[in-house]
Design a protein around this motif. Structure first.
Motif, short mmCIF file in Angstrom:
data_model
loop_
_atom_site.label_atom_id
_atom_site.label_comp_id
_atom_site.label_asym_id
_atom_site.label_seq_id
_atom_site.Cartn_x
_atom_site.Cartn_y
_atom_site.Cartn_z
N UNK A 40 19.48 35.69 42.82
CA UNK A 40 18.24 34.92 42.88
C UNK A 40 17.43 35.18 41.61
N UNK A 41 17.05 34.14 40.88
CA UNK A 41 17.37 32.73 41.10
C UNK A 41 18.77 32.41 40.57
N UNK A 42 19.34 31.31 41.06
CA UNK A 42 20.68 30.91 40.67
C UNK A 42 20.68 29.43 40.31
N UNK A 43 21.14 29.07 39.12
CA UNK A 43 21.17 27.65 38.75
C UNK A 43 22.12 26.84 39.63
N UNK A 44 23.06 27.53 40.28
CA UNK A 44 24.01 26.81 41.15
C UNK A 44 23.35 26.28 42.42
N UNK A 45 22.21 26.88 42.79
CA UNK A 45 21.52 26.45 44.01
C UNK A 45 20.56 25.32 43.65
N UNK A 46 20.76 24.18 44.28
CA UNK A 46 20.02 22.98 43.91
C UNK A 46 18.81 22.75 44.81
N UNK A 47 18.00 21.82 44.38
CA UNK A 47 16.88 21.31 45.18
C UNK A 47 17.36 20.91 46.58
N UNK A 48 18.49 20.19 46.66
CA UNK A 48 19.01 19.75 47.95
C UNK A 48 19.44 20.93 48.82
N UNK A 49 20.05 21.95 48.20
CA UNK A 49 20.47 23.14 48.95
C UNK A 49 19.26 23.82 49.59
N UNK A 50 18.20 24.01 48.81
CA UNK A 50 17.01 24.69 49.30
C UNK A 50 16.38 23.92 50.46
N UNK A 51 16.27 22.60 50.31
CA UNK A 51 15.64 21.80 51.35
C UNK A 51 16.52 21.69 52.59
N UNK A 52 17.84 21.68 52.42
CA UNK A 52 18.72 21.66 53.58
C UNK A 52 18.60 22.94 54.38
#
Length: 277
Positions: A57-69
């Motif tokens: 954390x933080x990780x560029x692999x984790x996207x906006x969509x991942x966080x919101x899901x």
């Protein structure tokens, strides 16, 4: 529980006397456990989620969509209001912050936080006017969607322990429309007291970092309204996991099982039922 009802419940928590704890689950299961234990609101943790999917954390692999899901799954797990760690709004511009609030509200969240950290280690904190413009844009969208906006001043997490600048930032964020102010990493109770006395909005404080820790009673006495733990519960859980795994690997014993949660208790947590409207 509709999202509007959760928003009103969340708002009421910030208006009543004293301080409350908003713990940080990292998935639907931990959200159910915390709801069963009697907590009244939840906040997501980017760190806890990142660790659970195998990233730092933080990780560029984790996207906006991942966080919101992930946040949406936590929302669905209970009837409690949920506030999300929305990092820096998933973009540098005020427009990106505004759009992030819109998407977060659509995911069922009652609130969320936008930080003033850039993600660039060479220049870690946004210039004050730009940071304020970002919060103003987020606030305008939040007001359209009954969304409780937390504005974060990240100086103390990025090697800039400047309390005066942190307070100036929080004051500017309050004037820009933030509902809650948050400066993670404040080092002393006196610093926390000074922040609370210097701003006009409720203050969130982070506990669970190494170093000085204060009780809910102590924090309430200096003016804190809300207390979160960030990734600390996730790290505590992983600490127990590591101790168990190391015991088996290094000693060939299984004594860790005596401290494990019984399956019957876990069943009770997972059977936690949401109320019906």
């Amino acid at each position: 529980m509709t999202r509007a009802q959760r928003y009103k419940a969340f708002q009421a928590l910030h208006e009543r006397p004293g301080a409350f704890v908003i713990p940080n689950p990292w998935d639907a299961g931990t959200a159910k456990i915390l709801a069963t234990l009697g907590y009244e609101a939840l906040a997501t943790t980017s760190a806890g989620y990142a660790f659970s999917v195998g990233h730092r954390d933080p990780a560029p692999e984790i996207t906006h969509d991942d966080i919101l899901q992930n946040a949406a799954e936590i929302v669905k797990a209970t009837d409690l209001p949920v506030s999300a760690d929305l990092q820096n709004g998933f973009g540098h511009s005020p427009h990106s912050c505004s759009e992030t609030i819109r998407f977060a509200a659509a995911a069922g969240l009652a609130g969320g936080s936008i930080e003033d950290a850039t993600g660039d280690p060479s220049d870690p904190i946004y210039e004050l006017q730009h940071a304020t413009d970002r919060i103003a844009a987020a606030s305008q969208m939040a007001s359209r969607h009954q969304f409780f906006l937390t504005a974060r001043a990240e100086n103390f997490l990025h090697g800039k322990p400047d309390l005066d600048d942190t307070i100036r930032r929080l004051q500017a964020f309050a004037d820009a429309g933030a509902d809650v102010l948050y400066a993670p990493g404040l080092p002393t109770l006196e610093a926390i007291r000074e922040v609370c006395a210097s701003v006009s909005k409720p203050v969130n404080v982070l506990m669970g970092l190494k170093g000085a820790t204060f009780s809910v009673e102590q924090l309430a006495a200096v003016g804190v309204k809300r207390i979160s733990v960030g990734g600390a519960f996730a790290r505590a859980a992983l600490g127990a996991f590591l101790r168990a795994a190391r015991e088996v690997k290094d000693q060939g014993t299984f004594n860790f099982a005596s401290d494990a949660v019984p399956s019957s208790e876990m069943t009770r947590y997972m059977d936690h039922k949401r109320s019906t409207p």
